[in-house]
Design a protein around this motif. Structure first.
Motif, mmCIF file in Angstrom:
data_model
loop_
_atom_site.group_PDB
_atom_site.id
_atom_site.type_symbol
_atom_site.label_atom_id
_atom_site.label_comp_id
_atom_site.label_asym_id
_atom_site.label_seq_id
_atom_site.Cartn_x
_atom_site.Cartn_y
_atom_site.Cartn_z
ATOM 1 N N THR A 60 0.996 -1.073 -0.035
ATOM 2 C CA THR A 60 0.032 0.106 0.007
ATOM 3 C C THR A 60 0.882 1.308 -0.026
ATOM 4 O OG1 THR A 60 -0.135 -0.076 2.523
ATOM 5 C CG2 THR A 60 -1.980 -1.110 1.279
ATOM 6 N N PRO A 61 0.415 2.464 -0.354
ATOM 7 C CA PRO A 61 1.290 3.657 -0.771
ATOM 8 C C PRO A 61 1.365 4.362 0.764
ATOM 9 C CG PRO A 61 -1.092 4.013 -1.450
ATOM 10 C CD PRO A 61 -1.141 2.558 -1.233
ATOM 11 N N ALA A 62 2.259 4.822 0.929
ATOM 12 C CA ALA A 62 3.070 5.786 2.045
ATOM 13 C C ALA A 62 2.460 7.179 1.617
ATOM 14 C CB ALA A 62 4.469 5.741 2.120
ATOM 15 N N LEU A 63 2.372 7.755 0.452
ATOM 16 C CA LEU A 63 1.765 8.917 0.076
ATOM 17 C C LEU A 63 0.365 8.807 -0.241
ATOM 18 C CD1 LEU A 63 4.785 10.308 -1.906
ATOM 19 C CD2 LEU A 63 4.019 11.093 0.092
ATOM 20 N N GLY A 105 8.922 8.487 25.419
ATOM 21 C CA GLY A 105 9.107 7.090 25.648
ATOM 22 C C GLY A 105 7.954 6.312 25.142
ATOM 23 N N ARG A 106 6.562 6.706 24.788
ATOM 24 C CA ARG A 106 5.597 6.126 24.482
ATOM 25 C C ARG A 106 5.152 6.099 23.315
ATOM 26 N NH1 ARG A 106 1.093 6.500 29.244
ATOM 27 N NH2 ARG A 106 0.269 4.918 27.780
ATOM 28 N N HIS A 107 5.765 7.476 22.444
ATOM 29 C CA HIS A 107 5.152 7.831 21.063
ATOM 30 C C HIS A 107 6.311 7.728 20.155
ATOM 31 C CE1 HIS A 107 2.091 9.512 23.772
ATOM 32 N NE2 HIS A 107 1.452 9.162 23.092
ATOM 33 N N LEU A 108 5.853 7.316 18.999
ATOM 34 C CA LEU A 108 6.791 7.399 17.733
ATOM 35 C C LEU A 108 6.001 8.083 16.641
ATOM 36 C CD1 LEU A 108 8.132 3.629 17.842
ATOM 37 C CD2 LEU A 108 9.457 5.833 18.174
ATOM 38 N N THR A 109 6.684 9.020 15.862
ATOM 39 C CA THR A 109 6.231 9.469 14.750
ATOM 40 C C THR A 109 6.269 8.645 13.429
ATOM 41 O OG1 THR A 109 8.345 10.353 14.108
ATOM 42 C CG2 THR A 109 6.604 11.967 15.522
ATOM 43 N N GLU A 110 7.140 7.583 13.444
ATOM 44 C CA GLU A 110 7.186 6.518 12.546
ATOM 45 C C GLU A 110 7.410 5.161 13.222
ATOM 46 O OE1 GLU A 110 10.728 5.485 9.208
ATOM 47 O OE2 GLU A 110 10.725 7.579 9.837
ATOM 48 N N PHE A 111 6.033 4.228 12.757
ATOM 49 C CA PHE A 111 6.300 2.910 13.358
ATOM 50 C C PHE A 111 5.986 1.812 12.412
ATOM 51 C CE2 PHE A 111 2.861 5.278 14.732
ATOM 52 C CZ PHE A 111 1.702 4.569 14.481
ATOM 53 N N THR A 112 5.812 0.682 13.020
ATOM 54 C CA THR A 112 5.396 -0.492 12.042
ATOM 55 C C THR A 112 4.132 -1.168 12.445
ATOM 56 O OG1 THR A 112 7.743 -0.835 11.712
ATOM 57 C CG2 THR A 112 6.212 -2.661 10.919
ATOM 58 N N MET A 113 3.279 -1.410 11.463
ATOM 59 C CA MET A 113 1.922 -1.897 11.532
ATOM 60 C C MET A 113 1.821 -2.893 10.658
ATOM 61 S SD MET A 113 -0.152 -0.279 13.788
ATOM 62 C CE MET A 113 -1.817 -0.253 13.115
ATOM 63 N N GLU A 118 -1.340 -4.601 9.309
ATOM 64 C CA GLU A 118 -2.824 -4.373 8.827
ATOM 65 C C GLU A 118 -3.376 -5.421 7.769
ATOM 66 O OE1 GLU A 118 -4.479 -0.160 9.179
ATOM 67 O OE2 GLU A 118 -2.222 0.152 8.396
ATOM 68 N N LEU A 119 -4.708 -5.725 8.149
ATOM 69 C CA LEU A 119 -5.311 -6.771 7.186
ATOM 70 C C LEU A 119 -6.738 -6.589 7.239
ATOM 71 C CD1 LEU A 119 -6.791 -9.328 8.986
ATOM 72 C CD2 LEU A 119 -4.647 -9.985 9.612
ATOM 73 N N VAL A 120 -7.342 -6.809 6.227
ATOM 74 C CA VAL A 120 -8.818 -7.004 5.814
ATOM 75 C C VAL A 120 -9.185 -8.148 4.936
ATOM 76 C CG1 VAL A 120 -8.844 -4.325 5.767
ATOM 77 C CG2 VAL A 120 -8.739 -5.590 3.655
ATOM 78 N N PHE A 121 -10.562 -8.559 5.210
ATOM 79 C CA PHE A 121 -10.711 -9.799 4.681
ATOM 80 C C PHE A 121 -12.284 -9.738 4.442
ATOM 81 C CE2 PHE A 121 -10.610 -11.121 8.898
ATOM 82 C CZ PHE A 121 -11.670 -12.016 9.132
ATOM 83 N N HIS A 153 3.700 -2.441 7.218
ATOM 84 C CA HIS A 153 4.314 -1.243 6.494
ATOM 85 C C HIS A 153 4.743 -0.084 7.657
ATOM 86 C CE1 HIS A 153 0.412 0.975 6.703
ATOM 87 N NE2 HIS A 153 0.014 -0.447 7.086
ATOM 88 N N THR A 154 5.368 0.841 7.203
ATOM 89 C CA THR A 154 5.472 1.892 8.012
ATOM 90 C C THR A 154 4.299 2.823 8.002
ATOM 91 O OG1 THR A 154 8.164 1.592 7.595
ATOM 92 C CG2 THR A 154 7.198 4.015 8.607
ATOM 93 N N VAL A 155 4.004 3.335 9.191
ATOM 94 C CA VAL A 155 2.872 4.238 9.141
ATOM 95 C C VAL A 155 3.460 5.540 9.813
ATOM 96 C CG1 VAL A 155 0.865 2.678 9.109
ATOM 97 C CG2 VAL A 155 1.840 3.368 11.229
#
Length: 509
Positions: free
Chosen positions: A196-199, A258-266, A268-271, A247-249
């Motif tokens: 999926t796109p990051a932009l 120490g609890r928040h990131l601006t860039e992290f890994t998720m 995600e799935l749908v079905f 992906h990166t979100v």
């Protein structure tokens, strides 16, 4: 047979009886420290400590055992240089020198070196005061003196040296292991990966402060994707049936706490659903149980957890308490969770309000304790049926007129949604739900939203068109991999889970 690198665990036992290059074995390792240098009549000796993957070797090189060039190399070794040493384990007396001649008092394997080559020389002006500790004999234990987490900023500023610590590197390898396990599980469950796109061209109205905008071509503005849900769902309209992305979100988190990131890994799935929204619940349940059991039981991951435990004592203590009747993760409704907070902990927890981070943490502590009202104690559980006013406008409501389930909705689930969170170590790591698939229902929900989403606006037309083409009943969930790693290992700071973390104040290294 030729010179071969021997696994460090077998190095001492694998050498042959002569010193020919053809019959030698070698080890590539870092120079951890210079232990001692000595001069005796007719012989000079250097004793130094080598480090490789958390294992240590006391290496001894004498002027009589190597050529002049090799000994001069040993005299000029610098800390953290990468070297290749040639050694052998026979005769054994070469390794068991008289105690009076040994400077090292550790139990590290002792290697007699017959050749040494510098593969990469480290600069001699590296910081003298190490901000990391590898656990070698004589090193102070940061957990018994200054808390290791107190050094986090210095460690992140020197991240490459920090990542050479085996306990730290184990975190990133466990992160990789979770990725491997998730892909294996989803492959076996007949899911397909979609990039999926990051932009993206859309942005949720009213949430501008949560998104990063990016100047794009032709004067356009793009946004860094905070989720892949929109594009994954459109793949369902193309009859892909079961899709996911890891992906990166990006989230515009303003705090460096120490609890928040601006860039992290998720993940995600749908079905497409067959019968009931609980298929989403069951899939998330099965995935998490599979990952956690694998981390706890498979030697590949269990050894990494044990390695991390030296600096992170909570690693390895994770409790996977399953419902004895169903064999699944414990499940409680949102209202039940609020009731437990009030009745068992005496908190002022109102049903009208979403669960706060403090309430999630309190629930996590309660249900993991021996006195947990849900037995056995567990560090992971599911909260279902969040109220409609708390969830997104396009989440499926739990009401007789909308629900595909024929059973009536009881009082505990009235005016709620087909949604859930999974709480791990007192922190939400999964959010999932069934989503509206009828374009008429979706259009109405968008227009009633505050602030509204205009379904005919250019940025939302593609998403609406996917539903107008005939979207199957569907749902899915998102799993925050960073939070899973953090909770499983008991890490105090989420930045520990990322080799190169990004938060509100950090763009380097």
């Amino acid at each position: 047979m030729g010179s071969v690198e021997t696994p460090s665990s077998d190095l001492v036992q694998s050498g042959l009886a002569d010193q020919n290059e053809e019959d030698s074995c070698f080890l590539d390792a870092r120079v951890h420290s210079i232990i001692a240098k000595s001069r005796e009549p007719g012989e000079e000796e250097i004793e130094f400590l080598l480090r490789r993957a958390g294992e240590f070797f006391t290496a001894v090189i004498t002027s009589s055992s190597v050529n002049t060039a090799s000994f001069k190399i040993a005299e000029t070794l610098t800390i953290e240089s990468l070297v290749r040493v040639t050694t052998r384990a026979d005769p054994q007396e070469d390794l068991e020198r008289p105690a009076k001649r040994r400077r090292s008092t550790s139990n590290h394997k002792l290697l007699q070196v017959y050749n040494i080559k510098v593969l990469s020389r480290a600069k001699s002006t590296l910081p003298e005061d190490r901000i990391v500790t590898h656990g070698a004999s004589g090193e102070s234990d940061p957990l018994s003196s200054e808390p290791y987490k107190g050094l986090i900023e210095d460690r992140l500023d020197n991240r490459l040296l920090d990542a050479r610590v085996s306990s730290t590197a184990a975190i990133f390898k466990i992160f990789s292991g979770i990725h491997e396990l998730a892909v294996q599980f989803l492959r076996d469950a007949d899911f397909y990966h979609i990039a999926t796109p990051a932009l993206v061209s859309y942005m949720w109205p009213g949430e501008e402060d949560d998104h990063f905008s990016v100047p794009y071509l032709d004067g356009k503005t793009a946004w860094l994707a905070p989720t892949s849900e929109v594009h994954l769902s459109m793949a369902l309209a193309a009859d892909m049936q079961r899709v996911y992305d890891i992906h990166t979100v990006f989230r515009r988190e303003p705090k460096s706490d120490g609890r928040h990131l601006t860039e992290f890994t998720m993940l995600e799935l749908v079905f497409a659903l067959k019968d009931s929204w609980t298929e989403i619940l069951d899939l998330a349940d099965d995935l998490l149980v599979y990952i956690i059991r694998s981390l706890k039981e498979k030697e590949r991951y269990k050894s990494l957890t044990q390695m991390a435990e030296r600096l992170y004592p909570l690693a390895g203590s994770f409790q996977l308490g399953l419902d004895p009747k169903t064999g699944r993760l414990p499940r409680i409704t949102f209202r039940k969770a609020k009731s437990l907070l009030r009745d068992s902990l005496g908190l002022d927890a109102r049903d009208e309000d979403d669960l706060s981070r403090e309430e999630e943490a309190a629930l996590g502590k309660l249900l993991s304790s021996p006195s947990s009202p849900i037995q056995p104690p567990t560090d992971i559980f599911i909260i279902t049926h969040y109220p409609r006013h708390i969830r997104a406008c396009n989440v499926y409501p739990s009401s007789p007129q909308h629900s595909p389930d024929p059973s009536p909705v009881d009082d505990d689930k009235a005016n709620t949604t087909h949604s859930f969170d999974i709480i791990l170590a007192g922190q939400e790591i999964v959010t999932g739900c069934q989503l509206l698939h009828s374009y008429q229902d979706l259009r109405e929900a968008f227009l009633k939203r505050t602030p509204p989403i205009y379904p005919d606006s250019p940025e939302w037309r593609t998403y609406m068109a996917a539903h107008e083409l005939g979207m199957p009943p569907w749902g899915g969930f998102g799993l925050g991999i960073n939070r899973l790693v953090q909770g499983f290992l008991g890490l105090a700071d989420i930045r520990e889970t990322v080799l190169f973390p990004r938060d509100a104040s950090r763009l380097a290294p």
